[in-house]
Design a protein around this motif. Structure first.
Motif, PDB file in Angstrom:
ATOM      1  N   UNK A 442      18.434 -14.528 -10.450  1.00  0.00           N
ATOM      2  CA  UNK A 442      18.706 -13.347  -9.860  1.00  0.00           C
ATOM      3  C   UNK A 442      17.803 -12.129 -10.549  1.00  0.00           C
ATOM      4  N   UNK A 443      17.658 -12.168 -11.426  1.00  0.00           N
ATOM      5  CA  UNK A 443      16.977 -11.022 -12.196  1.00  0.00           C
ATOM      6  C   UNK A 443      15.500 -11.066 -11.782  1.00  0.00           C
ATOM      7  N   UNK A 444      15.087 -12.436 -11.789  1.00  0.00           N
ATOM      8  CA  UNK A 444      13.510 -12.612 -11.227  1.00  0.00           C
ATOM      9  C   UNK A 444      13.428 -11.911 -10.009  1.00  0.00           C
ATOM     10  N   UNK A 445      14.238 -12.423  -9.174  1.00  0.00           N
ATOM     11  CA  UNK A 445      14.361 -11.834  -7.545  1.00  0.00           C
ATOM     12  C   UNK A 445      14.416 -10.163  -7.762  1.00  0.00           C
ATOM     13  N   UNK A 446      15.341  -9.792  -8.394  1.00  0.00           N
ATOM     14  CA  UNK A 446      15.443  -8.284  -8.767  1.00  0.00           C
ATOM     15  C   UNK A 446      14.351  -7.646  -9.267  1.00  0.00           C
ATOM     16  N   UNK A 447      13.787  -8.266 -10.125  1.00  0.00           N
ATOM     17  CA  UNK A 447      12.367  -7.549 -10.621  1.00  0.00           C
ATOM     18  C   UNK A 447      11.103  -7.562  -9.539  1.00  0.00           C
ATOM     19  N   UNK A 448      11.344  -8.594  -8.757  1.00  0.00           N
ATOM     20  CA  UNK A 448      10.226  -8.662  -7.652  1.00  0.00           C
ATOM     21  C   UNK A 448      10.698  -7.671  -6.659  1.00  0.00           C
ATOM     22  N   UNK A 449      11.989  -7.288  -6.328  1.00  0.00           N
ATOM     23  CA  UNK A 449      12.329  -6.436  -5.685  1.00  0.00           C
ATOM     24  C   UNK A 449      11.763  -4.836  -5.778  1.00  0.00           C
ATOM     25  N   UNK A 462      18.726   1.885 -18.139  1.00  0.00           N
ATOM     26  CA  UNK A 462      18.430   0.961 -19.149  1.00  0.00           C
ATOM     27  C   UNK A 462      17.282   0.200 -18.958  1.00  0.00           C
ATOM     28  N   UNK A 463      16.481   0.007 -19.655  1.00  0.00           N
ATOM     29  CA  UNK A 463      15.171  -1.067 -19.262  1.00  0.00           C
ATOM     30  C   UNK A 463      15.093  -1.919 -20.531  1.00  0.00           C
ATOM     31  N   UNK A 464      15.403  -3.227 -20.221  1.00  0.00           N
ATOM     32  CA  UNK A 464      15.010  -4.335 -20.936  1.00  0.00           C
ATOM     33  C   UNK A 464      13.767  -4.686 -21.751  1.00  0.00           C
ATOM     34  N   UNK A 465      13.866  -5.148 -22.669  1.00  0.00           N
ATOM     35  CA  UNK A 465      12.507  -5.709 -23.112  1.00  0.00           C
ATOM     36  C   UNK A 465      12.083  -7.152 -22.770  1.00  0.00           C
ATOM     37  N   UNK A 466      10.922  -7.244 -22.835  1.00  0.00           N
ATOM     38  CA  UNK A 466      10.062  -8.568 -22.717  1.00  0.00           C
ATOM     39  C   UNK A 466      10.560  -9.007 -21.201  1.00  0.00           C
ATOM     40  N   UNK A 467      10.601  -8.208 -20.385  1.00  0.00           N
ATOM     41  CA  UNK A 467      10.774  -8.850 -19.056  1.00  0.00           C
ATOM     42  C   UNK A 467       9.314  -8.612 -18.263  1.00  0.00           C
ATOM     43  N   UNK A 468       9.082  -9.662 -17.327  1.00  0.00           N
ATOM     44  CA  UNK A 468      10.122 -10.617 -16.862  1.00  0.00           C
ATOM     45  C   UNK A 468      10.282 -11.948 -17.585  1.00  0.00           C
ATOM     46  N   UNK A 469       9.325 -11.985 -18.655  1.00  0.00           N
ATOM     47  CA  UNK A 469       9.157 -13.224 -19.630  1.00  0.00           C
ATOM     48  C   UNK A 469      10.380 -13.756 -20.009  1.00  0.00           C
ATOM     49  N   UNK A 470      11.275 -12.820 -20.437  1.00  0.00           N
ATOM     50  CA  UNK A 470      12.568 -13.459 -21.154  1.00  0.00           C
ATOM     51  C   UNK A 470      13.510 -14.003 -19.872  1.00  0.00           C
ATOM     52  N   UNK A 471      13.183 -13.533 -18.721  1.00  0.00           N
ATOM     53  CA  UNK A 471      13.925 -14.107 -17.623  1.00  0.00           C
ATOM     54  C   UNK A 471      13.577 -15.467 -17.329  1.00  0.00           C
TER      55      UNK A 471
END
Length: 556
Positions: A442-449, A462-471
């Protein structure tokens, strides 16, 4: 500010109470230039829960749901399979996967702090059919764990006495869960706060116990150090063989520990389930996610290290306790070590804290299961009656259904039925890892959106670290573990139809649920360019936090 000021609590309740008559205009700007009028009263009817959970409640709820009997008792069985080295490395490795999952869910939830968030994120960011699967999967998983923990509560109680009728124990625990979940959520939050503190005290105490006694702080003045890691002292340690001999057996032993870690370590999903009922969520949730994940990492990493220090993986008393299913703390590696050291009283203290730990876990499962059903109802996946809330913001019918499933604990009154109960809980074992895989995807799609719609992640609360690699790391790891969990049934001489069915039932059921929903409702796969980000819900949170801040400024 909110933790100690009762007048502010009243303000919070007023601002987030269900709004049937008032008409307001709220906007949410800055994320791609969005501006929406939600002046109608109907626009605010999507969620009737109340924001009564404080920061300290949310932080401890994550710990309460994540730590159960496994870390204190059942961890001994895993130690016997892989040895201290495999146990420590496997749990440490899986903690990195949970940190990656936390990175995914924390970024989404702090921007969109709604009830049953990750269930509804799968709906809006991927496909309504996946949202349906996510909700059913999580609801069944959490609801089935309620009777399981009640049964465990009764077993632990037998460490002291078996004179208390089993039916009375089950009825008492169910009654307490009803009292804590039927009334305002703040009572649930307060109970979990204190119960989770008990868990934290227990695990910290056991870690301290380990490092004190290994340095000679025991009645025998035995400085045993890392003796149980030393192959010259304990044959086969630190990487014990399992099923096979040699290097292959050591690898299989490591896999056994890794699989146990995958089903044991949790936390971020329990924190997220409180998002819709948390005070000042955009301020509270990032702190809660960060503090919970690092505390849990500490607890699990040092907890598994401690288990391997205090007791040998092939200790005869440990193997006997496992094979004979000693009740309560009797199977705990810590208690066995205390008996070896001739330390009195402590085993009873440990058993008492394990008892509160089990109660807390069951309480968290009841809360999360009811909120999962609420989320399905809010998205129209199940009848709307399950989203009906009391004036205190409790989804009353969702709680009723969850506690009704808890009645399965009465199957323990029959030995044969107790076996059936174990079968039922085994059916949903894979649900934990499947749930994490859905969150990551879901996060991968959220990131693409976000990227497709020109919404900068720098504008998020809030901006998470190491994204989208950690996803991607989290998704690959959890998807792999979903299929790896029951691999032993495919080893020569280990085929078992029941074991295969229990290991892969949910893996097979969820695709069928997905196809069923998609064919019946003709749901559409969400594209990055057109997916929505809960604009109405975010607007309500914007308004709530803005009015709360304005009121605080006026008071000061």
């Amino acid at each position: 500010m909110l933790d100690n000021d009762k007048s502010d609590e009243k303000i919070v309740e007023k601002l987030v109470a269900p709004t049937d008559e008032r008409s307001i205009v709220a906007t949410s700007e800055g994320e791609g230039g969005f501006h929406e009028d939600i002046s109608s009263a109907d626009a605010l009817q999507f969620d009737h829960t109340h924001r009564n959970l404080k920061n300290r409640h949310v932080q401890l709820i994550g710990i309460g749901g994540a730590i159960g009997t496994v870390l204190f008792v059942q961890i001994g069985a895993t130690l016997s399979k892989g040895g201290p080295g495999s146990l420590f490395i496997a749990f440490s490795l899986w903690c990195t996967v949970i940190i990656a999952i936390t990175n995914c869910i924390s970024e989404m939830v702090t921007w969109i702090p709604i009830s049953s968030p990750f269930i509804r994120f799968a709906d809006r960011f991927v496909d309504p059919a996946l949202g349906f699967c996510a909700g059913v999967n999580f609801f069944l998983f959490q609801a089935m764990l309620v009777p399981f923990e009640i049964v465990a509560f009764n077993v632990v109680l037998k460490f002291w006495t078996d004179q208390i009728p089993t039916a009375a124990v089950i009825a008492f625990v169910l009654f307490m869960y009803a009292m804590l979940n039927f009334f305002a959520v703040k009572y649930y939050g307060e109970s979990e706060f204190w119960l989770a503190i008990g868990k934290a005290i227990l695990i910290i105490g056991l870690i301290v116990f380990t490092f004190v006694t290994m340095c000679g702080g025991n009645p025998q003045r035995d400085v045993y150090g890392f003796r149980n890691w030393n192959s010259s002292k304990v044959t086969g340690t630190p990487f014990a063989p399992y099923i096979y001999d040699g290097a292959l057996g050591q690898f299989v032993g490591f896999l056994a520990c890794l699989i146990q870690a995958a089903w044991t370590i949790a936390g971020p999903e329990y924190v997220s389930m409180a998002a819709g009922e948390a005070q000042t969520p955009r301020h509270t949730m990032p702190k809660a996610f960060n503090s919970v994940i690092y505390r849990l990492t500490f607890f699990f990493v040092f907890g598994t290290l401690s288990v391997g220090i205090i007791l040998a993986y092939n200790d005869p008393d440990l193997l006997n306790a496992i094979s004979n299913a000693h009740p309560g703390a009797g199977s705990s590696p810590y208690v066995i070590a205390m008996v070896h050291m001739r330390i009195p009283v402590l085993p009873h203290i440990v058993n008492a804290l394990i008892l509160t730990s089990i109660f807390s876990a069951g309480n968290s499962y009841a809360f999360c299961a009811s909120r999962a059903l609420l989320g399905l109802s809010l998205e129209g996946k199940v009848p709307k009656v399950f989203s009906k809330c009391t004036k205190n913001g409790v989804p009353i019918y969702s709680v009723m259904v969850t506690l009704a499933i808890g009645l399965l604990a009465f199957l323990q009154l029959s030995n044969d039925a107790a076996v059936v109960l174990q079968w039922i809980t085994s059916l949903v074992t894979a649900s934990e890892v499947i749930n994490f895989a859905i969150i990551a995807f879901s996060y991968i799609q959220f990131y693409k959106g976000l990227k497709a719609q020109g919404i900068s992640r720098d504008t998020l609360p809030y901006k998470a670290r190491w994204q989208p690699y950690s996803a991607y790391y989290a998704f690959i790891a959890t998807a792999t573990m979903t299929f790896l969990a029951g691999y032993t049934v495919f080893l020569p001489g280990h085929w078992s139809i029941p074991d295969f069915f229990f290991s892969y039932a949910m893996v097979g059921a969820l695709p069928l649920l997905f196809v069923y929903y998609k064919l019946r409702h003709r749901s559409q796969w969400q594209t990055p360019e057109t997916m929505s980000f809960f604009e109405k819900e975010r607007a309500q949170v914007d308004r709530y936090e803005r009015e709360l801040k304005d009121n605080a400024t006026t008071k000061s």
